[in-house]
Scaffold this active site. Structure first.
Site, PDB file in Angstrom:
ATOM      1  N   LYS A   1     -18.409   0.291  12.492  1.00 43.25           N
ATOM      2  CA  LYS A   1     -17.028   0.555  12.048  1.00 43.25           C
ATOM      3  C   LYS A   1     -16.672  -0.221  10.771  1.00 43.25           C
ATOM      4  O   LYS A   1     -15.786  -1.084  10.765  1.00 43.25           O
ATOM      5  CB  LYS A   1     -16.042   0.217  13.165  1.00 43.25           C
ATOM      6  CG  LYS A   1     -16.241   1.077  14.414  1.00 43.25           C
ATOM      7  CD  LYS A   1     -15.232   0.746  15.499  1.00 43.25           C
ATOM      8  CE  LYS A   1     -15.450   1.638  16.713  1.00 43.25           C
ATOM      9  NZ  LYS A   1     -14.504   1.336  17.812  1.00 43.25           N
TER      10      LYS A   1
ATOM     11  N   ASP B   1       1.261   8.566   0.639  1.00 48.54           N
ATOM     12  CA  ASP B   1       1.207  10.012   0.466  1.00 48.54           C
ATOM     13  C   ASP B   1       1.415  10.618   1.855  1.00 48.54           C
ATOM     14  O   ASP B   1       0.713  10.254   2.800  1.00 48.54           O
ATOM     15  CB  ASP B   1      -0.164  10.389  -0.099  1.00 48.54           C
ATOM     16  CG  ASP B   1      -0.314  11.881  -0.323  1.00 48.54           C
ATOM     17  OD1 ASP B   1       0.165  12.666   0.504  1.00 48.54           O
ATOM     18  OD2 ASP B   1      -0.929  12.260  -1.326  1.00 48.54           O
TER      19      ASP B   1
ATOM     20  N   ASP C   1       5.535  14.485  -3.163  1.00 44.14           N
ATOM     21  CA  ASP C   1       5.402  14.178  -1.735  1.00 44.14           C
ATOM     22  C   ASP C   1       4.943  12.745  -1.502  1.00 44.14           C
ATOM     23  O   ASP C   1       4.241  12.469  -0.541  1.00 44.14           O
ATOM     24  CB  ASP C   1       4.430  15.149  -1.080  1.00 44.14           C
ATOM     25  CG  ASP C   1       3.060  15.168  -1.763  1.00 44.14           C
ATOM     26  OD1 ASP C   1       2.868  14.388  -2.723  1.00 44.14           O
ATOM     27  OD2 ASP C   1       2.195  15.945  -1.346  1.00 44.14           O
TER      28      ASP C   1
END
Length: 233
Positions: A156, A211, A105
């Site tokens: 962040k 992925d 995948d």
């Protein structure tokens, strides 16, 4: 060389799509991601491919068949229970020479030939293709001391990691680490090989890799493939 495609996962992060379709058969454009992997292996000179299947494996076998339409020979090994990322290798016969293992995948333009050349050059028993992945945390991150007194705040933050691409080159000797019938992952293999000072190397790849396990990445993969299919097949 022989190639092994791992295609037994349930793809839980892609539900509800994977409720009825195994993740390796998720379409990107007009082909399944598994089909892209098979074609790339065929183009790299692999003539025999074994696909390890479990969840909805009958659908994968029905779609792929014996590989004749791709110009390769394909057979299957079934997991009766989840065996983690490389546990199924214990059930594949005649792994007597260097072999490649890849997840079914992943969308990537990695050169399997260059990966193999690196593996042979360094004399590795296992080589893991790795990729620099940037991870952004969308929240403010607190740091604190042992008494839970806050001593810092990062707004962040972004972190960089070398992550496994799910593409490997192995020597038959790694099969000694795998016990038939017991789940065994690449993470366990790495730790076991490091403990025994076995030769395991990282091959840092700087091309394209993704992925498709998450919905956001799946959408990116579709757009990438539709715009640059020639780069992959």
């Amino acid at each position: 060389m022989r190639a092994i495609i791992m295609a037994g996962g349930k793809g839980e992060r892609l539900r509800p799509y994977t409720t009825v379709i195994p993740k390796p058969l998720m379409p990107i454009g007009n082909v399944a991601i598994l089909e892209v992997v098979i074609i790339r292996l065929k183009n790299a000179g692999f003539e025999k491919i074994t696909i390890a299947v479990g969840y909805l494996g009958n659908l994968i076998e029905a779609y792929v068949g014996d590989g004749s339409r791709f110009g390769v020979q394909i057979d299957f090994v079934y997991e009766n229970k989840p065996l983690s990322t490389i546990g199924p290798l214990a059930y594949i016969s005649n792994l007597n020479e260097t072999f490649l293992v890849t997840n079914g995948d992943v969308l990537t333009d990695i050169s399997y030939e260059e990966l193999l050349s690196f593996h042979k050059k360094v004399g590795a028993n296992a080589t893991i293709a790795t990729y620099k992945r940037n991870v952004k945390i969308d929240f403010g991150v607190l740091t604190y001391n042992d008494e839970f007194c806050i001593d810092g705040f990062i707004e962040k933050p972004e972190y960089n990691y070398n992550v496994s691409m799910g593409v490997y080159i192995f020597e038959p000797s790694i099969l000694d680490y795998i016990e038939k019938g017991k789940p065994y992952g690449v993470d366990s293999l790495v730790l076991d090989m490091v403990e025994k000072k076995d030769k395991i190397f990282s091959y840092l790849f700087e091309g394209y890799w993704l992925d498709i396990g998450r919905p956001d990445d799946y959408e990116i993969a579709i757009n990438k493939f539709l715009s640059e299919a020639q780069s992959f097949i």
